[in-house]
Design a protein around this motif. Structure first.
Motif, PDB file in Angstrom:
ATOM      1  N   LEU A  26      -4.625   6.229 -14.509  1.00 19.77           N
ATOM      2  CA  LEU A  26      -4.951   7.554 -13.980  1.00 19.77           C
ATOM      3  C   LEU A  26      -4.148   8.642 -14.681  1.00 19.77           C
ATOM      4  N   ASN A  27      -2.895   8.366 -15.020  1.00 24.96           N
ATOM      5  CA  ASN A  27      -2.089   9.362 -15.734  1.00 24.96           C
ATOM      6  C   ASN A  27      -2.633   9.597 -17.133  1.00 24.96           C
ATOM      7  N   ARG A  28      -3.089   8.531 -17.798  1.00 21.81           N
ATOM      8  CA  ARG A  28      -3.710   8.722 -19.107  1.00 21.81           C
ATOM      9  C   ARG A  28      -5.000   9.535 -18.991  1.00 21.81           C
ATOM     10  N   MET A  29      -5.737   9.292 -17.910  1.00 22.76           N
ATOM     11  CA  MET A  29      -6.941  10.077 -17.688  1.00 22.76           C
ATOM     12  C   MET A  29      -6.599  11.545 -17.463  1.00 22.76           C
ATOM     13  N   LEU A  30      -5.548  11.811 -16.674  1.00 22.78           N
ATOM     14  CA  LEU A  30      -5.125  13.194 -16.455  1.00 22.78           C
ATOM     15  C   LEU A  30      -4.667  13.839 -17.748  1.00 22.78           C
ATOM     16  N   ARG A  47      -8.987  20.413 -21.221  1.00 18.13           N
ATOM     17  CA  ARG A  47      -8.857  21.743 -20.627  1.00 18.13           C
ATOM     18  C   ARG A  47      -8.117  22.690 -21.562  1.00 18.13           C
ATOM     19  N   GLU A  48      -7.072  22.183 -22.206  1.00 19.12           N
ATOM     20  CA  GLU A  48      -6.342  23.012 -23.156  1.00 19.12           C
ATOM     21  C   GLU A  48      -7.227  23.371 -24.345  1.00 19.12           C
ATOM     22  N   GLY A  49      -8.059  22.406 -24.787  1.00 18.80           N
ATOM     23  CA  GLY A  49      -8.986  22.711 -25.867  1.00 18.80           C
ATOM     24  C   GLY A  49      -9.983  23.784 -25.467  1.00 18.80           C
ATOM     25  N   ASP A  68      -3.306  21.931 -10.989  1.00 11.71           N
ATOM     26  CA  ASP A  68      -2.404  21.835 -12.136  1.00 11.71           C
ATOM     27  C   ASP A  68      -2.598  20.478 -12.802  1.00 11.71           C
ATOM     28  N   SER A  69      -3.325  20.456 -13.918  1.00 11.63           N
ATOM     29  CA  SER A  69      -3.586  19.188 -14.603  1.00 11.63           C
ATOM     30  C   SER A  69      -2.383  18.696 -15.389  1.00 11.63           C
ATOM     31  N   ARG A  70      -1.308  19.493 -15.457  1.00  2.00           N
ATOM     32  CA  ARG A  70      -0.102  19.051 -16.165  1.00  2.00           C
ATOM     33  C   ARG A  70       0.728  18.093 -15.328  1.00  2.00           C
ATOM     34  N   ARG A  71       0.485  18.077 -14.023  1.00  3.62           N
ATOM     35  CA  ARG A  71       1.238  17.179 -13.154  1.00  3.62           C
ATOM     36  C   ARG A  71       0.725  15.753 -13.317  1.00  3.62           C
ATOM     37  N   ARG A  72       1.590  14.787 -12.994  1.00  2.00           N
ATOM     38  CA  ARG A  72       1.245  13.380 -13.140  1.00  2.00           C
ATOM     39  C   ARG A  72       1.509  12.635 -11.840  1.00  2.00           C
ATOM     40  N   LEU A  73       0.847  11.506 -11.705  1.00  2.00           N
ATOM     41  CA  LEU A  73       1.030  10.660 -10.530  1.00  2.00           C
ATOM     42  C   LEU A  73       2.296   9.827 -10.686  1.00  2.00           C
ATOM     43  N   PRO A  74       2.994   9.546  -9.579  1.00  2.00           N
ATOM     44  CA  PRO A  74       4.197   8.701  -9.677  1.00  2.00           C
ATOM     45  C   PRO A  74       3.815   7.267 -10.010  1.00  2.00           C
ATOM     46  N   GLU A  75       4.499   6.698 -10.985  1.00  2.00           N
ATOM     47  CA  GLU A  75       4.232   5.317 -11.382  1.00  2.00           C
ATOM     48  C   GLU A  75       5.263   4.397 -10.741  1.00  2.00           C
ATOM     49  N   PRO A  76       4.805   3.370  -9.991  1.00  2.00           N
ATOM     50  CA  PRO A  76       5.748   2.445  -9.354  1.00  2.00           C
ATOM     51  C   PRO A  76       6.535   1.649 -10.377  1.00  2.00           C
ATOM     52  N   LEU A  80       0.802  -1.217   0.000  1.00  2.00           N
ATOM     53  CA  LEU A  80       0.000   0.000   0.000  1.00  2.00           C
ATOM     54  C   LEU A  80       0.838   1.271   0.000  1.00  2.00           C
ATOM     55  N   ARG A  81       2.145   1.136   0.153  1.00  2.00           N
ATOM     56  CA  ARG A  81       2.993   2.332   0.143  1.00  2.00           C
ATOM     57  C   ARG A  81       2.872   3.095  -1.182  1.00  2.00           C
ATOM     58  N   PRO A  82       2.887   2.399  -2.346  1.00  2.00           N
ATOM     59  CA  PRO A  82       2.679   3.156  -3.595  1.00  2.00           C
ATOM     60  C   PRO A  82       1.306   3.826  -3.656  1.00  2.00           C
ATOM     61  N   LEU A  83       0.283   3.187  -3.083  1.00  2.00           N
ATOM     62  CA  LEU A  83      -1.030   3.816  -3.060  1.00  2.00           C
ATOM     63  C   LEU A  83      -1.018   5.091  -2.232  1.00  2.00           C
ATOM     64  N   GLY A  84      -0.260   5.065  -1.153  1.00  2.00           N
ATOM     65  CA  GLY A  84      -0.122   6.270  -0.349  1.00  2.00           C
ATOM     66  C   GLY A  84       0.514   7.405  -1.140  1.00  2.00           C
ATOM     67  N   ARG A  85       1.555   7.064  -1.914  1.00  2.00           N
ATOM     68  CA  ARG A  85       2.185   8.096  -2.739  1.00  2.00           C
ATOM     69  C   ARG A  85       1.225   8.607  -3.809  1.00  2.00           C
ATOM     70  N   LEU A  86       0.431   7.690  -4.394  1.00  2.00           N
ATOM     71  CA  LEU A  86      -0.563   8.117  -5.371  1.00  2.00           C
ATOM     72  C   LEU A  86      -1.582   9.065  -4.745  1.00  2.00           C
ATOM     73  N   ALA A  87      -2.032   8.737  -3.532  1.00  2.00           N
ATOM     74  CA  ALA A  87      -3.011   9.587  -2.854  1.00  2.00           C
ATOM     75  C   ALA A  87      -2.424  10.969  -2.560  1.00  2.00           C
ATOM     76  N   GLU A  88      -1.164  11.005  -2.114  1.00  2.00           N
ATOM     77  CA  GLU A  88      -0.532  12.296  -1.832  1.00  2.00           C
ATOM     78  C   GLU A  88      -0.380  13.131  -3.098  1.00  2.00           C
ATOM     79  N   ALA A  89       0.038  12.477  -4.193  1.00  2.00           N
ATOM     80  CA  ALA A  89       0.193  13.219  -5.444  1.00  2.00           C
ATOM     81  C   ALA A  89      -1.160  13.709  -5.956  1.00  2.00           C
TER      82      ALA A  89
END
Length: 459
Positions: free
Chosen positions: A229-233, A240-242, A208-216, A190-199
């Motif tokens: 989730l990164n593809r969704m972002l 948003r840019e459109g 800032d929709s340009r930022r991305r989640l860390p991928e394990p 669950l540690r990577p999930l914690g990092r995903l939640a923080e990001a």
């Protein structure tokens, strides 16, 4: 908080499962061991009774010899009492001392009916297992009597008690070890999930929709989740840019007529009305109205649901026939669509051909179908688009020549309509095509009749 709750639930579930499993195994082991020990004790009692019965038949004088009936079983002393046929004691083990075994009816059953059997009694505060068997009708004073063999069950009870203690201890130790193992594994997983939640929380905070989640690094389910989730972002960022570009382009397109309108209004305020100024005001108002109408149509087209009406493209195209427009539609072609939207899209293509084609040129509209696709193509006699322009033709507010009038939204409306119908719009030179899924193939001679469907069960 949710991560800790998941860890706690998983640890409790693992520990509970281990305890329940060991309890079930322990109950089974306890039953098997208990049955084995009691059967072993009963067999020893029965074998000792056979020995005493043989001694009574072959050497009855030895029965009364002191110590002849004392025989230990392992570390446990077996006690023997021999009765005659009148239920009087003929001989007994010295280990009994002054104790009397409360034998009850088991001896009477052995003497009177020749029936052997087991019984559990308590003597001296100790549980005792006894076995009574009949003796032969010959061989001295005990002839026709019975023999009773007794042995305390404290060794069996102690063994079973130790087994129970071992099972309980093993269950507790296994539950603790399982809980610890699950806790450590889940904590690492669950540690990577914690990092995903923080990001994700940081993206929410900054917007800032340009930022991305860390991928394990591991290519597991969490890695797949992060990539998704990164593809969704990325998709949200493109949307948003459109929207930003759309707002910027719309503002730019509105600025020119609004500036002209304000200038003419200022002129009217200072110098009064004149036919030229009124005509310019009318033109600016018409341009604004067309732009707003096209923006509304484009917005509705992009948000509309899938159409369900059956539309004949060949009949729709023939409605546009005129002196400068030729329609070629040899076959009946039907699609599932919105007739009003398709008519508007075709009108935009025809209007685009008239704007960018030569003044005295002709326009051709071709309707065809093949490979399950219906195509309606509008072609003018102009120079057409260059290859790099074909990629821009259907973008908002793009114009081939800036000196031409128009909102720059006609072709984007065509593209939005085609995409809503499950198709596409594209350009090749001076030809602009809308390609849609064909509803059916109908031959020229068939008119409007539908193709015969295959029999049920065939594909």
């Amino acid at each position: 908080m949710k991560s800790s709750s998941l860890q706690l639930r998983s640890v409790v579930a693992a520990a509970t499962a281990i305890v329940l499993a060991l309890v079930l195994v322990g109950v089974g082991v306890d039953l098997l061991v208990s049955r084995h020990l009691h059967r072993s004790l009963d067999r020893s009692l029965r074998e000792r009774a056979v020995q005493v019965s043989q001694l009574s038949a072959s050497a009855p004088a030895l029965l009364t010899t002191p110590g002849a009936l004392d025989s230990p079983l392992g570390g446990t002393q077996l006690s023997v009492v021999v009765y005659d046929k009148r239920e009087r004691i003929v001989a007994r083990s010295l280990s009994l001392g002054g104790r009397i075994l409360p034998i009850g009816s088991i001896v009477k059953a052995a003497i009177e009916r020749g029936q052997s059997g087991y019984a559990d009694i308590t003597t001296g505060g100790e549980r005792t297992r006894i076995y009574a068997a009949p003796l032969a009708n010959f061989g001295g004073a005990a002839a026709g009597g019975a023999v009773v063999i007794a042995a305390p069950t404290h060794d069996v009870d102690q063994t079973l008690g130790s087994l129970h203690l071992f099972i309980v201890g093993s269950a507790a130790a296994a539950a603790v070890l399982a809980a610890l193992a699950v806790f450590l594994l889940l904590r690492r997983a669950l540690r990577p999930l914690g990092r995903l939640a923080e990001a994700a929380a940081e993206i929410e905070r900054t917007g800032d929709s340009r930022r991305r989640l860390p991928e394990p690094a591991a290519d597991d389910e969490i890695g797949v989740l992060a990539s998704t989730l990164n593809r969704m972002l990325a998709g949200l960022e493109r949307v948003r840019e459109g929207e930003r570009r759309f707002l910027a382009d719309t503002s730019h397109e509105l600025r020119t007529p609004l500036t002209s309108l304000r200038g003419n209004v200022t002129y009217l305020a200072r110098h009064g009305a004149s036919p030229e100024v009124v005509a310019e005001l009318q033109a600016d108002a018409d341009r604004l109205a067309r732009l707003v109408d096209d923006l509304l149509v484009l917005s509705r087209e992009e948000a509309a649901t899938a159409p369900a009406e059956e539309v004949r493209l060949d009949l729709l195209a023939r409605e546009f026939e005129s002196d400068d427009l030729d329609v070629t539609a040899p076959d009946a072609v039907s699609v599932r669509g919105d007739r009003a939207a398709l008519e508007r899209a075709l009108a935009n293509l025809v209007q685009n051909a008239r704007h960018y084609g030569p003044t005295d040129g002709r326009i051709a509209v071709d309707v065809e179908h093949s490979d399950g696709l219906a195509r309606i193509t509008v072609t003018d006699e102009g120079e057409g688009l260059r290859l790099d322009e074909t990629k821009l033709a259907f973008t908002r507010f793009w114009r081939g020549r800036r000196d031409q009038e128009g909102s720059g939204l006609g072709l984007p409306i065509v593209r939005a309509t085609a995409e809503r119908h499950g198709g596409r719009a594209y350009a090749e030179g001076a030809s602009f095509t809308v390609e849609l899924p064909a509803l059916r193939d109908v031959s020229e001679s068939a008119g409007t009749t539908r193709e015969e469907e295959p029999p049920k069960g065939l594909k």
